[in-house]
Design an enzyme around this catalytic site. Structure first.
Site, PDB file in Angstrom:
ATOM      1  CD1 TRP A 102       8.355  10.648   5.612  1.00  0.00           C
ATOM      2  CD2 TRP A 102       8.095   8.463   6.048  1.00  0.00           C
ATOM      3  NE1 TRP A 102       7.738  10.518   6.831  1.00  0.00           N
ATOM      4  CE2 TRP A 102       7.564   9.211   7.118  1.00  0.00           C
ATOM      5  CE3 TRP A 102       8.052   7.071   6.101  1.00  0.00           C
ATOM      6  CZ2 TRP A 102       6.984   8.600   8.242  1.00  0.00           C
ATOM      7  CZ3 TRP A 102       7.479   6.459   7.213  1.00  0.00           C
ATOM      8  CH2 TRP A 102       6.956   7.222   8.261  1.00  0.00           C
ATOM      9  CG  ASP A 169       5.682   9.107  -0.139  1.00  0.00           C
ATOM     10  OD1 ASP A 169       4.512   9.478   0.074  1.00  0.00           O
ATOM     11  OD2 ASP A 169       6.427   8.648   0.754  1.00  0.00           O
ATOM     12  CE  LYS A 193       1.879  11.244   7.881  1.00  0.00           C
ATOM     13  NZ  LYS A 193       2.751  10.586   6.931  1.00  0.00           N
TER      14      LYS A 193
HETATM   15  C1  LIG Z   1       3.677   9.374   6.907  1.00  0.00           C
HETATM   16  C2  LIG Z   1       4.432   9.178   5.657  1.00  0.00           C
HETATM   17  C3  LIG Z   1       4.703   7.898   5.141  1.00  0.00           C
HETATM   18  C4  LIG Z   1       4.312   6.627   5.867  1.00  0.00           C
HETATM   19  O1  LIG Z   1       2.964   6.447   5.813  1.00  0.00           O
HETATM   20  P1  LIG Z   1       2.269   5.131   6.460  1.00  0.00           P
HETATM   21  O2  LIG Z   1       0.882   5.254   5.907  1.00  0.00           O
HETATM   22  O3  LIG Z   1       2.357   5.303   7.931  1.00  0.00           O
HETATM   23  O4  LIG Z   1       2.991   3.953   5.977  1.00  0.00           O
HETATM   24  C5  LIG Z   1       5.373   7.806   3.948  1.00  0.00           C
HETATM   25  N1  LIG Z   1       5.768   8.900   3.273  1.00  0.00           N
HETATM   26  C6  LIG Z   1       5.542  10.154   3.738  1.00  0.00           C
HETATM   27  C7  LIG Z   1       5.997  11.324   2.940  1.00  0.00           C
HETATM   28  C8  LIG Z   1       4.859  10.324   4.942  1.00  0.00           C
HETATM   29  O5  LIG Z   1       4.623  11.559   5.402  1.00  0.00           O
END
Ligand SMILES: *Cc1c(COP(=O)(O)O)cnc(C)c1O
Length: 357
Positions: A102, A169, A193
């Site tokens: 990511w 993030d 998540k």
């Molecule tokens: C799943 C995830 C993403 C991507 O998320 P989307 O909503 O599918 O774009 C980005 N960063 C992390 C840490 C993730 O677990």
């Protein structure tokens, strides 16, 4: 049979939230029996939901009035470019710590907007640890971190020492523990998540950081547009936001993120203790960097992977197969997963040892 949802995302939601969300999909008393799926986002019912959801995010994370909260679309992946587009001037610099898939993707997008440097990474050991003790330049607009690496199963246990504002993030561990808001300029997280279904992304921005680049930002990509309109500039993802709101209320009723952090520690210990005790298994991650959200582990004899997967399947355990970039197994043990489900997995690991160890 009861199912145990260990998927990495979209992921497990609280039973009480699913029940309420299901009822609202059929009919809402507050809307004269209409479904949440068919009402106007301008209805008082939904604008209250949106406002309350934003204030619950603030309350649960301990954010003061110096932050704005948005519910956007486009996933966390859209924030990989929206963040630099909105706050990184073309002559300014941002630094990244590359801790896996990511952050690698975030780096690729940021390159379009300013001077990007990767000041630390853990590529040399397949991202199985969190880099520490790296130098952080002082002239940065921001430092980008990924608090939890969903795929590799590592988690940042403390922030590096720096006065540089942090962009983080937090997609896979937001609301799982307390944070120190004073360190952040932007926090973002896809809902699917640890909070809700896919379809919305929380973006938190510090007041006063926007409008400082010389860029002409398209209206829909400008955070200020969405802040000014309370995330209702255009039609928001009504149902995903509603489910997030229900989960936020659930979190608050259970005692907020402090209580969640305690539960997550218990669940994490239960699982990692078994990974360490059981001679058939081994963890893939540096111990001190192990994630309390995504636990990655291997069978020492990988030729028996299918036997273990079959035993998991028979016990109602779903989503345990590891990501292809790590192999083995990954147990995602987010907020809404009960300790009982983790115990079921631990019991299967013990049963595997008895038969195949
Ligand atoms: C799943 C995830 C993403 C991507 O998320 P989307 O909503 O599918 O774009 C980005 N960063 C992390 C840490 C993730 O677990």
């Amino acid at each position: 049979m009861k199912k145990h949802n260990f998927f990495a995302g979209p992921a497990v939601l609280p039973e009480a939230v699913k029940k309420q969300a299901g009822e609202a999909a059929l009919s809402l008393d507050e809307m004269g029996g209409l479904s949440i799926l068919e009402i106007s986002h301008r209805s008082t019912f939904f604008s209250d939901v949106m406002e309350e959801a934003q204030s619950l995010v603030k309350e649960l994370l301990g954010l003061g009035d110096d932050f704005d909260v948005m519910f956007l679309t486009g996933g966390a992946s859209s924030q990989f470019y929206m963040v630099p587009l909105n706050i990184l001037g073309s002559n300014e610099s941002a630094a990244f710590v590359d801790t896996g898939t990511w952050s690698t993707k975030a780096i690729k997008e940021a390159h379009r907007y300013g001077n990007i440097s990767i000041i630390a990474d853990s590529k040399d050991k397949n991202f199985s640890y969190i880099p520490k003790d790296y130098d952080i330049p002082t002239d940065l607009r921001y430092l980008h971190l990924t608090s939890n690496n969903t795929i590799y199963g590592t988690q940042l246990k403390s922030l590096p020492e720096t006065n540089v504002p942090i962009v983080c993030d937090m997609s896979s561990d937001i609301f799982s523990r307390k944070i120190d808001p004073s360190r952040y300029d932007i926090i973002y997280a896809g809902a699917q998540k640890n909070l809700g279904p896919a379809g919305t992304t929380i973006v938190i921005t510090r007041k006063g950081i926007l409008g400082k680049t010389d860029r002409d930002i398209p209206t829909m990509l400008d955070y200020q547009t969405h802040i000014n309109k309370g995330s209702m500039f255009n039609t928001p993802p009504v149902y995903p936001v509603y489910v997030c709101y229900l989960t936020l209320k659930w979190l608050k009723e259970l005692g907020g993120v402090e209580n969640m952090a305690e539960k997550n520690h218990e669940k994490g210990h239960l699982l990692y203790d078994e990974i360490d005790r059981n001679p058939c298994f081994e963890g893939t991650v540096n111990k001190e960097d192990r994630s309390l959200m995504n636990a990655c582990f291997l069978l020492k004899d990988s030729s028996k992977d299918d036997i273990f997967l079959k035993m998991c399947d028979d016990a109602g355990i779903m989503g345990i197969k590891g990501h292809r970039s790590v192999g083995g197994f990954r147990a995602s043990i987010y907020n809404a997963l009960s300790k009982e489900s983790v115990q079921v997995l631990v019991d299967v690991m013990k049963a595997f040892e008895a038969k195949n160890g």
